[in-house]
Design a protein around this motif. Sequence first.
Motif, mmCIF file in Angstrom:
data_model
loop_
_atom_site.group_PDB
_atom_site.id
_atom_site.type_symbol
_atom_site.label_atom_id
_atom_site.label_comp_id
_atom_site.label_asym_id
_atom_site.label_seq_id
_atom_site.Cartn_x
_atom_site.Cartn_y
_atom_site.Cartn_z
ATOM 1 N N PRO B 233 41.939 43.379 46.739
ATOM 2 C CA PRO B 233 40.539 43.239 46.296
ATOM 3 C C PRO B 233 39.614 44.323 46.858
ATOM 4 O O PRO B 233 38.572 44.594 46.268
ATOM 5 C CB PRO B 233 40.114 41.867 46.850
ATOM 6 C CG PRO B 233 41.365 41.168 47.217
ATOM 7 C CD PRO B 233 42.421 42.189 47.456
ATOM 8 N N ASP B 234 40.002 44.943 47.977
ATOM 9 C CA ASP B 234 39.125 45.972 48.560
ATOM 10 C C ASP B 234 39.481 47.383 48.116
ATOM 11 O O ASP B 234 38.988 48.359 48.690
ATOM 12 C CB ASP B 234 39.185 45.891 50.102
ATOM 13 C CG ASP B 234 38.399 44.696 50.612
ATOM 14 O OD1 ASP B 234 37.502 44.230 49.888
ATOM 15 O OD2 ASP B 234 38.711 44.215 51.721
ATOM 16 N N ILE B 238 38.777 48.751 42.303
ATOM 17 C CA ILE B 238 38.988 47.359 41.886
ATOM 18 C C ILE B 238 38.143 46.975 40.658
ATOM 19 O O ILE B 238 38.618 46.290 39.756
ATOM 20 C CB ILE B 238 38.765 46.370 43.067
ATOM 21 C CG1 ILE B 238 39.234 44.975 42.688
ATOM 22 C CG2 ILE B 238 37.329 46.361 43.572
ATOM 23 C CD1 ILE B 238 40.711 44.811 42.575
ATOM 24 N N ASP B 239 36.884 47.449 40.624
ATOM 25 C CA ASP B 239 36.041 47.100 39.472
ATOM 26 C C ASP B 239 36.531 47.785 38.201
ATOM 27 O O ASP B 239 36.444 47.240 37.113
ATOM 28 C CB ASP B 239 34.583 47.461 39.741
ATOM 29 C CG ASP B 239 33.918 46.428 40.637
ATOM 30 O OD1 ASP B 239 34.238 45.234 40.498
ATOM 31 O OD2 ASP B 239 33.114 46.826 41.496
ATOM 32 N N LYS B 240 37.061 48.980 38.380
ATOM 33 C CA LYS B 240 37.618 49.710 37.244
ATOM 34 C C LYS B 240 38.799 48.908 36.685
ATOM 35 O O LYS B 240 38.969 48.787 35.470
ATOM 36 C CB LYS B 240 38.082 51.085 37.712
ATOM 37 C CG LYS B 240 38.514 51.998 36.625
ATOM 38 C CD LYS B 240 38.877 53.352 37.193
ATOM 39 C CE LYS B 240 39.147 54.320 36.059
ATOM 40 N NZ LYS B 240 39.192 55.690 36.513
ATOM 41 N N MET B 242 39.189 45.727 36.835
ATOM 42 C CA MET B 242 38.697 44.523 36.153
ATOM 43 C C MET B 242 38.398 44.835 34.684
ATOM 44 O O MET B 242 38.648 44.020 33.796
ATOM 45 C CB MET B 242 37.444 44.002 36.842
ATOM 46 C CG MET B 242 36.957 42.684 36.238
ATOM 47 S SD MET B 242 35.512 42.047 37.055
ATOM 48 C CE MET B 242 34.243 42.634 35.992
ATOM 49 N N ILE B 243 37.898 46.036 34.444
ATOM 50 C CA ILE B 243 37.516 46.400 33.082
ATOM 51 C C ILE B 243 38.708 46.937 32.292
ATOM 52 O O ILE B 243 38.954 46.546 31.166
ATOM 53 C CB ILE B 243 36.404 47.484 33.114
ATOM 54 C CG1 ILE B 243 35.197 46.969 33.900
ATOM 55 C CG2 ILE B 243 36.001 47.898 31.717
ATOM 56 C CD1 ILE B 243 34.385 48.064 34.523
ATOM 57 N N TYR B 249 44.153 43.563 38.064
ATOM 58 C CA TYR B 249 43.004 43.028 38.803
ATOM 59 C C TYR B 249 43.302 41.606 39.284
ATOM 60 O O TYR B 249 43.093 41.267 40.449
ATOM 61 C CB TYR B 249 41.780 43.036 37.877
ATOM 62 C CG TYR B 249 40.545 42.392 38.454
ATOM 63 C CD1 TYR B 249 39.725 43.086 39.336
ATOM 64 C CD2 TYR B 249 40.187 41.086 38.114
ATOM 65 C CE1 TYR B 249 38.583 42.490 39.862
ATOM 66 C CE2 TYR B 249 39.062 40.480 38.632
ATOM 67 C CZ TYR B 249 38.258 41.191 39.505
ATOM 68 O OH TYR B 249 37.137 40.592 40.030
ATOM 69 N N ILE B 253 43.406 40.189 43.163
ATOM 70 C CA ILE B 253 42.558 39.096 43.647
ATOM 71 C C ILE B 253 43.427 37.950 44.179
ATOM 72 O O ILE B 253 43.144 37.393 45.243
ATOM 73 C CB ILE B 253 41.644 38.575 42.497
ATOM 74 C CG1 ILE B 253 40.713 39.688 42.008
ATOM 75 C CG2 ILE B 253 40.844 37.349 42.936
ATOM 76 C CD1 ILE B 253 39.732 40.231 42.998
#
Lengths: 160, 451
Positions: B233-234, B238-240, B242-243, B249, B253
Motif C-alpha cells: 500500500p505504500d 499505488i494510486d496509479k 488503483m486506476i 492494487y 492492499i
Amino acid sequence: MHEVSFHIRRAVSGDEEALADLIYRFYRFNEEFDPAWSTTRNALEVARERASRYISCGEGCFALVALMGEKIVGYAYTEIYEAEMLEEKNLAVIKELYVLPQYRRIGIASRLVEEAERIAREELGVEYIAAQFPTANFVAEKFYRNRKFRPFISIYLREV
Amino acid sequence: MVEGKEPAKVDWYDLSVKLHRFYGGKIETIPKVPIRRIKDFAIWYTPGVAEPSRRIAKDPDLSFELTSRWNTIAIVSDGTRVLGLGKIGPEGAYPVMEGKALIFKFLGGVDAIPLVHRGRDPEKFIELLELVEPSFGGINLEDIESPKCFYLLEEARKRLNIPVWHDDQQGTAAVTLAGLINAFHIVGKDIRKSKLVIFGAGAANLALYRLLKLYGVPPENITVLDSKGVLHPDRPDIDKLMIKHPWKYQVAIETKGGGHSPGDPPEKALEGADALVAASKPGPGTIKKEWIAKMARDAIVFAEANPVPEIWPWEAKEAGARIVATGRSDFPNQVNNSLVFPGVFRGVLDVRAKTVTDTMAIAAAEELARYAREKGIHEDYIIPTMEEWEIYPRVAAAVAVKAVEEGLARKTTTYNEEYERAKEIIGLTREKYQLLWEKGLIKRPPVDYEA
C-alpha cells in the motif's frame, strides 16, 4: 477490515508532516488523469508550505484530517468563495480530498465531506458546497455524484 | 532425476511448420449421426430439423439438448499476448488456438472452435462474447494481454450464462495450487500458516493469489512482487495502480506486502519464505541461487517460465530447495495447465453449468492433488503427468459435483455418474481417433522426430 474506528478533526499545528505527505499524494493522484496536473519537481516542498498554510488559514478556508488511532490517514481542504453578484453569495469548495489507500472503502472520505459540509453550513453560514477535481478523474466524479453533487462550473483548458 | 545440464533440443519449430503445411491445420468436423442414404438428411436437415428449431425457439435451454451446443466451446483470443511472442495478432494466434482445440478434444472429448478476432477494445470483446453465446456451451479465453484479461473474465462471467474460463489465469493457477498442496504435504507444513512469495504479477500469478486466498491462506502471509518490487500500500505508484491495474492494487492492499516493505528487493522478500512461485520472465538467472538459499528449511520452488525456467531445477536444489517444479515436460513436476482445462470443461459442460467459479478451479486442483497422493507422492512427483488418463474424468467429476453443489448447474449429477460419463466420452473420442489412425485415414507424417 479495520476494527479501530476513525475520527475527524480540524488540522492543527503538529500535523504538518503527515498533511504535507497527503497533499503531495493528492496531486500525484490527479496527475494520473490529466497531464496538465503534472507535479513540479519540488512538489513535496510546496506541499509542506501548503500544509502550514492550511493549518493556519483563517475565515476563508479550513483543513480537516481523519485519524485512525493516532495516525493521520486522510484530509480535506475547503475554501470559501464569495460571488457578490449572485444571490447565493458564499460557496464552500472542497479543493482537495485524499485518503491513504489502505484506509479506503470504510467511509473516511464520506465523513470528511460531511464534516466539511457541516462546518460550512453551521459555522460559516454557507448554503452550497462544491468539489473541484480534474474532469478526467472518474473516481472523484463517481464519488461526488453518488453523494448528490451535480456538475456546476466547467473550466476548459488549452495550451497558449 | 534432474541432470546437471539442459537436455538436447529438437528443432520443433522447423518440424512444426512443415507438418502444419502438410496437414493444412489440425482439426476438422466429422458428422456423428447416421448418414446411410440421402434421405437421412430429412432428419438432420429439412424438413425434419424445423421441429427441433421450433422447440428451441420456445425454450432456448433446449439448445443444450437438441444441438451440439452442450459439447461445443469457443477458444477466443485477440492475439495480444500469444505464448511468449507478445502481440502477434489474431491470425498469428490461430495455430495456438487450433492446438488448444486439439487438446480439448483429445483429452476432454470437448469440441472446441478457434475464434480469433480483431476486437482490441475490451467492450467490443465482451460484446462479441455476448453475441456468440448462443452458439456455445462455454468460452475459453486465451492469450490475452494483462490487465485486460482480468477485466474480460470478470465482465464475461457477470454477463454470460455459460462458463467462461481464462486458462492463462485459472488453468495455470489451479495446477500450481495442486502442486503446492502436495509439496506442502511432503514437507509437512501447513500451507495456511506458511509464508508464500509470488514472483511476477501476470495473469497466472494474480489468479493464483485469488485461489490461495479462497483456499484459506491469509493474504498477509503472501508477498507478491512485480517488476517494480513488492506490491504494497505504500508503494509510490499505488494510486496509479488503483486506476490502471485495480487487480494489483487489491493485492497490495490485502497483503500489505506480506510483512515486507515496498522497497524490499526479491532476496529480502524471500528470506524465511516457505514457498516461491515464479511466473515471470524466462531464465536462467531471473531467480538467483543466493535468494533461494535465504528461504526457510525445506523450501518449495516453482519456476514456471517457459521455455527456460527462472532458475534451473538443479541450481534451486543446490541452493537448498527441497521440491522444485517447472513448466517443462523434460523435468519432474511439470506445472501444465493441460492437466486441468480438459477435465474442467468436460465437467461443466456435462452438467450444463451456467458459469465456472474459482471454487470449481480449487475443486479441480484438490482432485489432481488427491490423485497424485493416491499414486504416492515424493519430491519428484507432486502432480500427475499428462499421460495419466484417469485424471481427466476425475477432474470432470470433481468440477461437475461442485457446480451442482453451488446451484450453478442446469443438470444434476453425482461424482460416480459424471466420472463414468466423462470416461466414456473421452474414451470414445480416443477410440474413434485410434481407428482413423490405424486405418490410415489420417496420413502418416512425411517428416518426423525420434520418439
